[in-house]
Design a protein around this motif. Structure first.
Motif, mmCIF file in Angstrom:
data_model
loop_
_atom_site.group_PDB
_atom_site.id
_atom_site.type_symbol
_atom_site.label_atom_id
_atom_site.label_comp_id
_atom_site.label_asym_id
_atom_site.label_seq_id
_atom_site.Cartn_x
_atom_site.Cartn_y
_atom_site.Cartn_z
ATOM 1 N N ALA A 25 0.739 -1.165 0.137
ATOM 2 C CA ALA A 25 0.058 -0.039 -0.179
ATOM 3 C C ALA A 25 0.893 1.085 0.018
ATOM 4 C CB ALA A 25 -0.882 -0.136 1.192
ATOM 5 N N TYR A 26 1.844 1.289 0.838
ATOM 6 C CA TYR A 26 2.797 2.532 0.789
ATOM 7 C C TYR A 26 3.429 2.771 -0.444
ATOM 8 C CZ TYR A 26 5.846 5.984 2.605
ATOM 9 O OH TYR A 26 6.652 7.273 2.955
ATOM 10 N N ASP A 27 3.991 1.693 -1.045
ATOM 11 C CA ASP A 27 4.660 1.807 -2.404
ATOM 12 C C ASP A 27 3.549 2.032 -3.379
ATOM 13 O OD1 ASP A 27 7.195 0.981 -1.357
ATOM 14 O OD2 ASP A 27 6.973 -1.195 -2.189
ATOM 15 N N ASP A 28 2.397 1.788 -3.292
ATOM 16 C CA ASP A 28 1.280 2.231 -4.289
ATOM 17 C C ASP A 28 1.284 3.692 -4.144
ATOM 18 O OD1 ASP A 28 -0.730 1.991 -6.278
ATOM 19 O OD2 ASP A 28 -2.158 2.327 -4.629
ATOM 20 N N HIS A 29 1.021 4.365 -2.716
ATOM 21 C CA HIS A 29 0.919 5.648 -2.612
ATOM 22 C C HIS A 29 2.062 6.325 -3.128
ATOM 23 C CE1 HIS A 29 -2.492 5.028 -0.290
ATOM 24 N NE2 HIS A 29 -2.147 4.564 0.794
ATOM 25 N N CYS A 30 3.395 5.885 -2.995
ATOM 26 C CA CYS A 30 4.454 6.556 -3.504
ATOM 27 C C CYS A 30 4.821 6.633 -5.049
ATOM 28 C CB CYS A 30 5.902 5.863 -3.232
ATOM 29 S SG CYS A 30 6.319 6.010 -1.367
ATOM 30 N N SER A 31 4.332 5.386 -5.637
ATOM 31 C CA SER A 31 4.172 5.556 -7.044
ATOM 32 C C SER A 31 3.454 6.698 -7.782
ATOM 33 C CB SER A 31 3.950 4.018 -7.584
ATOM 34 O OG SER A 31 5.050 3.339 -7.436
ATOM 35 N N ALA A 32 1.920 6.826 -7.046
ATOM 36 C CA ALA A 32 1.045 7.713 -7.384
ATOM 37 C C ALA A 32 1.407 9.038 -6.898
ATOM 38 C CB ALA A 32 -0.212 7.331 -7.204
ATOM 39 N N CYS A 33 2.414 9.468 -6.114
ATOM 40 C CA CYS A 33 2.709 10.636 -5.496
ATOM 41 C C CYS A 33 1.500 10.984 -4.462
ATOM 42 C CB CYS A 33 3.003 11.614 -6.406
ATOM 43 S SG CYS A 33 4.159 12.790 -5.710
ATOM 44 N N VAL A 84 1.131 11.792 -1.302
ATOM 45 C CA VAL A 84 1.798 12.272 -0.168
ATOM 46 C C VAL A 84 0.946 12.350 1.089
ATOM 47 C CG1 VAL A 84 3.355 14.221 0.958
ATOM 48 C CG2 VAL A 84 3.722 13.418 -1.650
ATOM 49 N N GLU A 85 -0.201 12.671 1.134
ATOM 50 C CA GLU A 85 -1.199 12.785 2.186
ATOM 51 C C GLU A 85 -1.531 11.313 2.922
ATOM 52 O OE1 GLU A 85 -2.078 15.122 3.876
ATOM 53 O OE2 GLU A 85 -1.442 16.972 2.771
ATOM 54 N N GLU A 86 -1.643 10.303 1.907
ATOM 55 C CA GLU A 86 -1.875 9.013 2.207
ATOM 56 C C GLU A 86 -0.534 8.289 2.826
ATOM 57 O OE1 GLU A 86 -2.882 10.481 -0.637
ATOM 58 O OE2 GLU A 86 -5.011 10.078 -0.905
ATOM 59 N N MET A 87 0.545 8.827 2.165
ATOM 60 C CA MET A 87 1.724 7.932 2.615
ATOM 61 C C MET A 87 1.955 8.762 4.142
ATOM 62 S SD MET A 87 4.229 9.489 -0.674
ATOM 63 C CE MET A 87 5.767 9.237 0.324
ATOM 64 N N ALA A 88 1.607 10.019 4.370
ATOM 65 C CA ALA A 88 1.607 10.690 5.804
ATOM 66 C C ALA A 88 0.746 10.019 6.858
ATOM 67 C CB ALA A 88 1.265 12.035 5.828
ATOM 68 N N ARG A 102 3.953 16.248 10.779
ATOM 69 C CA ARG A 102 3.263 15.901 9.611
ATOM 70 C C ARG A 102 3.409 16.951 8.533
ATOM 71 N NH1 ARG A 102 -1.457 12.524 8.262
ATOM 72 N NH2 ARG A 102 -1.982 13.121 6.161
ATOM 73 N N GLY A 103 3.257 18.165 8.616
ATOM 74 C CA GLY A 103 3.278 19.237 7.501
ATOM 75 C C GLY A 103 4.704 19.243 6.979
ATOM 76 N N GLN A 104 5.876 19.247 7.754
ATOM 77 C CA GLN A 104 7.054 19.063 7.103
ATOM 78 C C GLN A 104 7.384 17.802 6.240
ATOM 79 O OE1 GLN A 104 10.350 19.821 9.776
ATOM 80 N NE2 GLN A 104 11.894 20.044 8.097
ATOM 81 N N PHE A 105 6.775 16.680 6.635
ATOM 82 C CA PHE A 105 6.988 15.389 5.925
ATOM 83 C C PHE A 105 6.150 15.591 4.676
ATOM 84 C CE2 PHE A 105 4.953 11.527 4.447
ATOM 85 C CZ PHE A 105 6.073 10.461 4.328
ATOM 86 N N VAL A 106 5.047 16.199 4.545
ATOM 87 C CA VAL A 106 4.279 16.502 3.534
ATOM 88 C C VAL A 106 4.897 17.368 2.463
ATOM 89 C CG1 VAL A 106 2.092 17.279 2.547
ATOM 90 C CG2 VAL A 106 1.950 15.667 4.335
#
Length: 139
Positions: free
Chosen positions: A25-33, A35-39, A64-68
């Motif tokens: 799931a995380y890789d899927d979020h990364c591939s689709a960019c 970022v909110e879902e990654m966070a 969270r804000g800095q990560f995003v």
């Protein structure tokens, strides 16, 4: 003394499958960019460990804000990832995952090695620490 990786807590097949599904799931979020879902898959403050361009070790904590903001800046649209992961369970609720990854962006391949510390909270995995060389100048 150096101990073999299989020393200590032995994860069950179900725990390994749940961790594998989490990373899918995380890789899927990364591939689709996404970022909110990654966070959404992290716990904040998030610990970061890296080194800087001078070769000094660095660490920081991000909200969270800095990560995003940072991930939006560094993630490329349309990237694909091929990863080999080696989880080392410290307990049923704590795992360190070593990853060797090939990221492909615009037909260019990049090799990465990093580690994540994940913890289980309320029955679901979240990542709490990211460890990777080369990020220190951004911390």
């Amino acid at each position: 003394m150096i101990l073999p990786v299989d020393t200590g807590y032995a994860a069950t097949a179900e725990e390994l499958a749940a961790l594998d599904a989490w990373f899918a799931a995380y890789d899927d979020h990364c591939s689709a960019c996404r970022v909110e879902e990654m966070a959404d898959m992290a716990v904040f403050p998030l610990n970061l460990v890296s080194d800087d361009s001078r070769g000094d070790g660095r660490s920081a904590q991000w909200e969270r804000g800095q990560f995003v903001e940072t991930m939006r800046h560094v993630m490329g649209e349309g990237a694909s990832f091929a990863s080999t992961r080696t989880p080392v369970f410290l307990s049923a609720a704590t795992v360190v995952v070593f990853t060797d990854c090939t990221a492909t962006v615009d037909d260019e391949e990049y090799q990465m090695r990093y580690a994540d510390v994940l913890i289980k909270q309320d029955g679901r995995w979240v990542f709490q620490t990211m460890i990777q060389g080369g990020w220190g100048d951004h911390l």
